[in-house]
Every structure is written in structure tokens, then in C-alpha cells.
Design an enzyme around this catalytic site. Structure first.
Site, short mmCIF file in Angstrom:
data_model
loop_
_atom_site.label_atom_id
_atom_site.label_comp_id
_atom_site.label_asym_id
_atom_site.label_seq_id
_atom_site.Cartn_x
_atom_site.Cartn_y
_atom_site.Cartn_z
N SER A 62 11.67 -14.41 3.00
CA SER A 62 12.38 -13.68 1.95
C SER A 62 13.74 -13.19 2.41
O SER A 62 14.64 -12.99 1.60
CB SER A 62 11.55 -12.48 1.49
OG SER A 62 11.30 -11.61 2.57
N CYS A 63 13.92 -12.98 3.70
CA CYS A 63 15.18 -12.44 4.21
C CYS A 63 15.57 -13.18 5.47
O CYS A 63 14.94 -13.01 6.51
CB CYS A 63 15.06 -10.95 4.51
SG CYS A 63 16.50 -10.27 5.34
N GLY A 64 16.59 -14.00 5.39
CA GLY A 64 16.97 -14.82 6.54
C GLY A 64 17.78 -14.10 7.57
O GLY A 64 18.02 -14.63 8.64
N CYS A 70 17.14 -10.82 8.68
CA CYS A 70 16.45 -9.68 9.27
C CYS A 70 16.53 -9.71 10.80
O CYS A 70 16.28 -10.75 11.42
CB CYS A 70 14.98 -9.68 8.84
SG CYS A 70 14.75 -9.52 7.08
#
Length: 289
Positions: free
Chosen positions: A120-122, A124
Site C-alpha cells: 500500500s505504501c512504497g 515507508c
């Protein structure tokens, strides 16, 4: 489908107005596979991303382009799967190593620079906010592309029509590269991570010798985040089009770099957030005469 989808036993519950109308059924269903991929460069671990297996070499290539490690053809000499085995000794195909060409600077792989990417979050885990921004090797500000709004409006439906795995699982994002002059869809990729789908598209384009992607449109199935805008910029893509909304930072970056960002693409409607000069509306121009 192989490792792209997995069969799981599910229970479907449909609630009615009363208990007599409530139903319960059990059956097998298809889920999108999510597995870790470790990307190494010259044997040193750089990143771990959660992705849908498939087109892993393109994913790694697109990621290195997004990070500014490579930008031009010939800067990657080899990619191979390496260590990563099950207890039975079978290769998991979840670890790969990239060999850069002689003279290409290796990325910083110290502990402060390494990061972990979720589906969902590249971004992080990057060491600092400053590390998020990466200078592009391919400027887009002077890209002359102007696309008819009607042609641009057709891209989301064509993207959706090509999402074979989404049709089976309902659980994947998609990204596609369109030629902004002819409207031809050059490639489409799906993944549990929207950033992975984009990296797979950009990695494919690198392998085809197409970078910088002058005159191209990147169409994505979800929202236009800062990260996707940056990835498009790093590949030299002048237009990022999204089915949902962009973030404020995505629009800021587009304005700074000279990109066009279009969101809320629904049927014949869209919202242009940056770079309006690249979206032509012939009907309005004709009416103004």
C-alpha cells in the site's frame, strides 16, 4: 495463473431482513497472491517489496529507475533470481540480484538508506523526508504532447478491460502505458501494490529501449499519489491520469516538474489538476471561434 492467484476456502454471508432470509454458503475463491521480493544490487540488499509475483525483473528495473540508479539503456547488464529457498530446497523466486554496468554508481545500501515497501505504501521507512524526492534524469516540462480529452477519457475503460486478474480476484491495482499521440496501449501490468504495477510498466519500457517516455500517458486504476507522480517523472512521462483523486503533494510535484496530472476520470468527465495545456478540448475551441 500460477502464483499470481491462490485458491482459498471462504464463507459468504448474506444478511436478510430477518434470520429466515439470511444465507450462508461455503466455496473456494481466488485471491491475488502477495509475496515479498527482495531486490539486491551487486549482492547487497536494497529493498524488500510486497508484490504479486510476475514480471519481477521489470519491477526491479522500474524501481531502480524511480530511485535514479539507472536511467538509460545498457546500465543494467543482468538480473537473476538467487538465494531464497523453502525447507524442501525449492527456489521461492522471491530474491533477485541486479548487476549494473561498469561505471554505473551502485545505490547506497547502508542501514539508514534501506527501506521496506508495503503493497500500500512504497515509500515507508525511508530515512528522511528529503530522501523521498529524487531528481529526474528525464525532464518533462518541455514535452510537446497535447492529447484530445475524448481520447484521454477512453483510457480508464480500456485499462479496466485489460485487467484479467482483477476480474478473477477483485484485488489488484493496474497501470498501463498509452501512446498519447495514437492512443495505442503499449503495456498493462497488475499488482497488489499500485507502485509495483507502475514499476513493472516502466521496467518493461526500459527493456524495450523506450526511455525517456516522451509523448506517453501513464493511466492508473486508483489515486495519483506523490510516489506515482515521481515515478512517472523519473521515466520522462508527461501525463499521469488516475481514476481517483491526486494528493496535494502529487500536484505540487507535477507543477514543479512540468507534468500534467488528471484525476477523477469517470466516463466523459475528468479533472485536470496540473498541466492543463496538454489536454485539448476541440469542441470548446470550435465554439469559441
Amino acid at each position: 495463473m500460477g502464483r499470481i492467484t491462490a485458491r482459498k476456502r471462504i464463507t459468504r454471508i448474506t444478511l436478510g431482513e430477518n434470520s429466515a432470509d439470511t444465507t450462508l454458503s461455503r466455496r473456494e475463491d481466488l485471491l491475488a497472491v502477495e509475496e515479498p521480493l527482495e531486490i539486491r544490487v551487486g549482492g547487497s540488499s536494497l529493498s524488500i517489496t510486497m508484490r504479486t509475483p510476475g514480471h519481477d525483473f521489470d519491477l526491479a528495473t522500474g524501481f531502480l529507475i524511480s530511485e535514479g540508479v539507472v536511467a538509460d539503456a545498457g546500465q543494467i547488464t543482468a538480473i537473476r533470481y538467487c538465494a531464497g529457498v523453502t525447507e524442501e530446497g525449492e527456489n521461492t523466486f522471491n530474491v533477485l540480484d541486479v548487476t549494473l554496468a561498469k561505471g554505473v554508481a551502485a545505490p547506497n545500501t547502508n542501514l539508514e538508506r534501506n527501506f521496506y515497501m508495503t503493497s500500500s505504501c512504497g515509500l515507508c521507512g525511508k530515512a528522511s523526508i528529503d530522501a523521498v524526492r529524487t531528481a529526474s534524469h528525464h525532464a518533462v516540462a518541455h514535452d510537446p504532447l497535447v492529447i484530445d480529452a475524448a481520447l484521454l477519457a477512453s483510457f480508464p475503460d480500456r485499462l479496466r478491460a485489460g485487467q484479467d486478474v482483477f476480474d478473477k480476484t477483485g484485488g489488484l491495482h493496474a497501470a498501463a502505458l498509452f501512446d498519447g499521440r495514437t492512443g495505442e496501449m503499449l503495456v498493462l501490468r497488475e499488482d497488489v501494490g499500485r507502485h509495483n504495477a507502475v514499476d513493472k510498466v516502466i521496467g518493461w519500457a526500459y527493456g524495450e529501449g523506450l526511455l525517456p517516455l516522451t509523448g506517453m500517458v501513464l493511466q492508473v486504476s486508483g489515486r495519483a499519489s506523490f510516489e506515482l507522480t515521481q515515478k512517472a517523472s523519473m521515466a520522462g512521462i508527461p501525463i499521469l491520469a488516475a481514476v481517483s483523486a491526486p494528493s496535494s503533494l502529487a500536484v505540487d510535484l507535477a507543477e514543479e516538474s512540468g507534468m500534467t496530472v488528471v484525476g477523477f476520470m469517470r466516463g466523459r468527465s475528468m479533472v485536470v489538476y496540473a498541466g492543463e495545456q496538454r489536454v485539448a478540448v476541440p469542441a470548446l475551441a470550435e465554439a469559441a471561434r
